[in-house]
Design a protein around this motif. Sequence first.
Motif, mmCIF file in Angstrom:
data_model
loop_
_atom_site.group_PDB
_atom_site.id
_atom_site.type_symbol
_atom_site.label_atom_id
_atom_site.label_comp_id
_atom_site.label_asym_id
_atom_site.label_seq_id
_atom_site.Cartn_x
_atom_site.Cartn_y
_atom_site.Cartn_z
ATOM 1 N N ASN A 209 -4.236 -0.436 11.093
ATOM 2 C CA ASN A 209 -4.768 -1.229 10.051
ATOM 3 C C ASN A 209 -4.476 -0.806 8.421
ATOM 4 O O ASN A 209 -4.821 0.482 8.462
ATOM 5 C CB ASN A 209 -6.402 -1.330 10.467
ATOM 6 C CG ASN A 209 -6.657 -2.023 11.873
ATOM 7 O OD1 ASN A 209 -6.002 -2.672 12.244
ATOM 8 N ND2 ASN A 209 -7.879 -1.487 12.124
ATOM 9 N N THR A 210 -4.473 -1.490 7.604
ATOM 10 C CA THR A 210 -4.405 -1.222 6.340
ATOM 11 C C THR A 210 -5.271 -2.216 5.479
ATOM 12 O O THR A 210 -5.278 -3.533 6.154
ATOM 13 C CB THR A 210 -3.137 -0.870 5.767
ATOM 14 O OG1 THR A 210 -2.231 -2.208 6.051
ATOM 15 C CG2 THR A 210 -2.395 0.416 6.230
ATOM 16 N N SER A 211 -5.627 -2.086 4.423
ATOM 17 C CA SER A 211 -6.589 -3.075 3.756
ATOM 18 C C SER A 211 -5.686 -3.987 2.903
ATOM 19 O O SER A 211 -4.689 -3.552 2.402
ATOM 20 C CB SER A 211 -7.350 -2.239 2.801
ATOM 21 O OG SER A 211 -8.420 -3.195 1.970
ATOM 22 N N GLY A 212 -6.203 -5.270 2.807
ATOM 23 C CA GLY A 212 -5.594 -6.130 1.646
ATOM 24 C C GLY A 212 -4.519 -7.092 2.183
ATOM 25 O O GLY A 212 -4.398 -8.175 1.431
ATOM 26 N N GLY A 213 -4.011 -6.822 3.084
ATOM 27 C CA GLY A 213 -2.614 -7.616 3.535
ATOM 28 C C GLY A 213 -2.724 -8.711 3.967
ATOM 29 O O GLY A 213 -1.998 -9.781 4.117
ATOM 30 N N LEU A 214 -4.189 -9.311 4.311
ATOM 31 C CA LEU A 214 -4.316 -10.619 4.791
ATOM 32 C C LEU A 214 -4.695 -11.665 3.903
ATOM 33 O O LEU A 214 -4.672 -12.727 4.136
ATOM 34 C CB LEU A 214 -5.680 -10.625 5.814
ATOM 35 C CG LEU A 214 -5.480 -10.277 7.391
ATOM 36 C CD1 LEU A 214 -6.969 -10.061 7.920
ATOM 37 C CD2 LEU A 214 -4.620 -11.055 7.980
ATOM 38 N N GLY A 215 -4.876 -11.222 2.478
ATOM 39 C CA GLY A 215 -5.096 -12.047 1.530
ATOM 40 C C GLY A 215 -6.434 -12.894 1.663
ATOM 41 O O GLY A 215 -7.624 -12.407 2.094
ATOM 42 N N THR A 216 -6.302 -14.198 1.642
ATOM 43 C CA THR A 216 -7.491 -15.128 1.944
ATOM 44 C C THR A 216 -7.358 -15.970 3.128
ATOM 45 O O THR A 216 -8.225 -16.697 3.387
ATOM 46 C CB THR A 216 -7.220 -16.105 0.819
ATOM 47 O OG1 THR A 216 -6.321 -16.787 0.834
ATOM 48 C CG2 THR A 216 -7.688 -15.461 -0.800
ATOM 49 N N LEU A 217 -6.551 -15.276 4.070
ATOM 50 C CA LEU A 217 -6.391 -16.032 5.356
ATOM 51 C C LEU A 217 -7.655 -16.040 6.343
ATOM 52 O O LEU A 217 -7.982 -16.765 6.942
ATOM 53 C CB LEU A 217 -5.149 -15.394 5.992
ATOM 54 C CG LEU A 217 -3.835 -16.128 5.838
ATOM 55 C CD1 LEU A 217 -2.892 -15.403 6.970
ATOM 56 C CD2 LEU A 217 -3.835 -17.624 5.903
#
Length: 356
Positions: A209-217
Amino acid sequence: MTPIILLGAGKIGETIAHLLHASGDYALTVADQDAARLPAIAALGVTTTRADFNDEQVLAALIRGQAMVISACPFYLTPMIAEAAVAAGAHYFDLTEDVASTRRVKELAADAGTALAPQCGLAPGFISILAHAMTRKFDSLRDVQMRVGALPVYPTNALKYNLTWSTDGLINEYCNPCEAIIDGNQRETLALEEIEAFSLDGVAYEAFNTSGGLGTLCDTLSGRVENLNYKTVRYPGHRDLVKMLIRDLRLGQRREILKDVLEASIPMTHQDVVLVFVTVSGMQGARLTQESFAKKIYSKMLGDRLYSAIQITTAAGVCAMVDLMRDGELPNRGFVRQEDADLSRFLANRFGRHYA
């Protein structure tokens, strides 16, 4: 030509400048707070200027008369730059992975007369366009798994890693809470957890897990998918060493020290590979089906300079979104999500083709 200003002349900013200037369709100005970063861009034939981005009046003067603004600055400057773009009536694009900054951009977009499109890089960025396009092939969704890594081709140190982009952004990914959908519910998860092992083309990797990669999905797919997650890909053993630094030595609470340690100890490289891997499962008709996308992108020459894979993919992402906006293929006002872009048009774009 379309007047556009790029704020930030670091590793990614230099690549954005090369792509936009070489296209011949943009009247580009590049500004940075560090004058030492500007000569390499000026050598391309681009107009450059040194400016203090913390000064609201300076920002306003820089952006005045520009049709578009690209921020390739650290995440903490995002709100101020986005506010200046809205005030100047310019479309706004950035590369931030920071969730809080993106929420502020979304708030500003609610009353803006122009478009605000954050998170236009690789992850967040292209990965959301790709994953969203893949989900549209399914009648109902079960799992969406997104994996991205920017890795050295020739790892030599204990971390099996080289610095390839913003150190502030890297630390954010490793320290901030992560978003996910688990059993149909949006949740926050811990960075550096839920480690998994996999192989691709005979090479072993790990992902966590890392933060931010999903964007607005998470918002886009809420109510449609059972499980959605994003993990960063590294070579095996990397996560345990980083976790020791951030958790055991508590450098996650002393990020400036962690940044100094990383930049003094871990060299950058242009010899890297970007790995993009997305798997979607769900129902197609009466059958439970899985589809996957896997691609590796390597560094290459643009003109007479070697650019790293992460430079090319990140810069291509934002440049393609700028082009799509210029061509009327994105919403021209309000908050623009990455998944608002059509995958086929993105890949057919002269900048997006770097992913094709």
